[in-house]
Design a protein around this motif. Structure first.
Motif, PDB file in Angstrom:
ATOM      1  N   HIS A  82       0.828  -1.209   0.000  1.00 10.37           N
ATOM      2  CA  HIS A  82       0.000   0.000   0.000  1.00 10.37           C
ATOM      3  C   HIS A  82       0.863   1.261   0.000  1.00 10.37           C
ATOM      4  CE1 HIS A  82      -3.986  -1.873   1.638  1.00 10.37           C
ATOM      5  NE2 HIS A  82      -3.695  -2.239   0.409  1.00 10.37           N
ATOM      6  N   ILE A  83       1.877   1.270   0.840  1.00  7.38           N
ATOM      7  CA  ILE A  83       2.747   2.446   0.918  1.00  7.38           C
ATOM      8  C   ILE A  83       3.492   2.644  -0.397  1.00  7.38           C
ATOM      9  CG2 ILE A  83       4.748   3.430   2.096  1.00  7.38           C
ATOM     10  CD1 ILE A  83       3.822   1.978   4.627  1.00  7.38           C
ATOM     11  N   LEU A  84       3.966   1.544  -0.981  1.00 10.14           N
ATOM     12  CA  LEU A  84       4.690   1.625  -2.251  1.00 10.14           C
ATOM     13  C   LEU A  84       3.799   2.157  -3.366  1.00 10.14           C
ATOM     14  CD1 LEU A  84       7.233   0.994  -3.938  1.00 10.14           C
ATOM     15  CD2 LEU A  84       6.314  -1.314  -4.271  1.00 10.14           C
ATOM     16  N   LEU A  85       2.586   1.630  -3.466  1.00  8.54           N
ATOM     17  CA  LEU A  85       1.667   2.080  -4.512  1.00  8.54           C
ATOM     18  C   LEU A  85       1.171   3.498  -4.261  1.00  8.54           C
ATOM     19  CD1 LEU A  85      -0.470  -1.170  -4.994  1.00  8.54           C
ATOM     20  CD2 LEU A  85       1.295  -0.275  -6.519  1.00  8.54           C
ATOM     21  N   ALA A  86       1.039   3.853  -2.993  1.00  7.26           N
ATOM     22  CA  ALA A  86       0.507   5.178  -2.661  1.00  7.26           C
ATOM     23  C   ALA A  86       1.446   6.294  -3.091  1.00  7.26           C
ATOM     24  CB  ALA A  86       0.237   5.278  -1.163  1.00  7.26           C
ATOM     25  N   PHE A  87       2.741   6.055  -3.049  1.00  7.40           N
ATOM     26  CA  PHE A  87       3.692   7.090  -3.425  1.00  7.40           C
ATOM     27  C   PHE A  87       3.514   7.513  -4.880  1.00  7.40           C
ATOM     28  CE2 PHE A  87       6.310   5.938   0.321  1.00  7.40           C
ATOM     29  CZ  PHE A  87       6.514   7.222   0.802  1.00  7.40           C
ATOM     30  N   GLY A  88       3.053   6.610  -5.712  1.00 11.71           N
ATOM     31  CA  GLY A  88       2.895   6.941  -7.115  1.00 11.71           C
ATOM     32  C   GLY A  88       1.532   7.464  -7.493  1.00 11.71           C
ATOM     33  N   GLU A  89       0.576   7.477  -6.525  1.00 10.19           N
ATOM     34  CA  GLU A  89      -0.788   7.826  -6.896  1.00 10.19           C
ATOM     35  C   GLU A  89      -1.422   8.923  -6.054  1.00 10.19           C
ATOM     36  OE1 GLU A  89      -3.112   4.311  -6.938  1.00 10.19           O
ATOM     37  OE2 GLU A  89      -1.926   3.329  -8.492  1.00 10.19           O
ATOM     38  N   LEU A  90      -0.898   9.196  -4.875  1.00  8.87           N
ATOM     39  CA  LEU A  90      -1.519  10.195  -4.018  1.00  8.87           C
ATOM     40  C   LEU A  90      -1.133  11.597  -4.463  1.00  8.87           C
ATOM     41  CD1 LEU A  90      -1.078   8.530  -0.534  1.00  8.87           C
ATOM     42  CD2 LEU A  90      -3.107   8.586  -1.961  1.00  8.87           C
ATOM     43  N   ASN A  91      -2.076  12.521  -4.322  1.00  6.71           N
ATOM     44  CA  ASN A  91      -1.868  13.891  -4.763  1.00  6.71           C
ATOM     45  C   ASN A  91      -1.166  14.705  -3.678  1.00  6.71           C
ATOM     46  OD1 ASN A  91      -3.267  13.366  -7.172  1.00  6.71           O
ATOM     47  ND2 ASN A  91      -5.225  13.708  -6.137  1.00  6.71           N
ATOM     48  N   ALA A  92      -0.151  15.457  -4.090  1.00  7.63           N
ATOM     49  CA  ALA A  92       0.619  16.238  -3.127  1.00  7.63           C
ATOM     50  C   ALA A  92      -0.174  17.411  -2.567  1.00  7.63           C
ATOM     51  CB  ALA A  92       1.902  16.748  -3.785  1.00  7.63           C
TER      52      ALA A  92
END
Length: 262
Positions: free
Chosen positions: A190-200
């Protein structure tokens, strides 16, 4: 009980989960039939049936787009359920998570274990995900982010269940090693995938979504450090790395995140 740990073995828990899901489906069908029947009996404006609805190019000028735009108007937003077949799925999802929340809150109060406070952030990530799924289903938005959100919601639900079992166990050495390794795998993924998809630009929301994964990963790390018997050997480590890779590959092949349609 659904979330009980010490009183029942694993097969009894699986049996209770199956009964729980079947009861939710039955309740959803009963409510859906009741809605259809009551609408037919009480009546509705027949003239509305003759006005075609252009779902593909709905603008903010229409009644739906006005209330469901990105920015709220008047300090609140109205949610409209579409009176269609996917309403049955939405009802089942709502009933499932509502009853699950009742079980969790009841156990948090009755058990009075301080460690269970660590489980609270999981409630936010689970209900954020399921609310997104409800909106996607209700909006017929099947192509962009529905598959991705279903993937995250299912894995989050599994991780939350395992984390609750681990926190509730009185003797941590009796926790199945597969539970610990699967929890670490899902949280790391989840953490790995989240880095590429969550908005800053939505930092607070982003932190809230992965906070439960950070907590569970930290907790399992401390548990493995303190208890050498729970640490994986090389074979187990390679196995769970392969499991993580398969889950990662499955996500990118079948559940990719799409901000916009191609």
């Amino acid at each position: 009980m659904l979330l009980s740990v010490n009183e029942y073995p694993i097969y009894s828990q699986l049996k209770s989960i199956a009964y729980f899901i079947l009861s939710v489906i039955a309740a959803g069908l009963v409510i859906s039939i009741g809605l259809v029947t009551s609408t037919q009996i009480s009546g509705y404006h027949l003239q509305n049936m003759y006005f075609p609805v252009q779902k593909n190019n709905c603008q903010c000028e229409c009644w739906d787009g006005f209330f469901r735009g990105k920015y709220s108007r008047g300090g609140y937003k109205t949610f409209y359920f579409n009176y269609e077949r996917q309403m049955i799925t939405i009802l089942c999802v709502v009933l499932f998570y509502a009853e699950l929340l009742r079980h969790v809150l009841l156990n948090l109060v009755l058990r009075r274990q301080l460690l269970l406070v660590l489980f609270i952030p999981s409630l936010y990530s689970n209900f954020y995900g399921i609310w997104s799924i409800i909106n996607y289903l209700n909006d017929h938005d099947y192509q962009r982010m529905l598959k991705s959100q279903i993937y995250f919601s299912i894995t989050e639900l599994v991780a939350s269940y395992i984390f609750y079992q681990c926190l509730s166990a009185r003797n941590k050495l009796h926790i199945p090693c597969s539970f610990i390794y699967l929890l670490c795998t899902i949280a790391s993924l989840h953490i790995l995938l989240a880095f590429g998809e969550l908005n800053a630009d939505q930092l607070a929301r982003n932190i809230g979504l992965i906070l439960s994964d950070i907590i569970s990963l930290t907790w399992t790390g401390v548990l493995l450090i303190k208890n050498a018997k729970l640490r994986p050997n090389k074979r187990a480590l390679c196995t769970w790395v392969c499991v993580a890779f398969c889950l990662w590959l499955f996500y990118h092949m079948f559940c990719p995140f799409r901000e916009t349609l191609d």
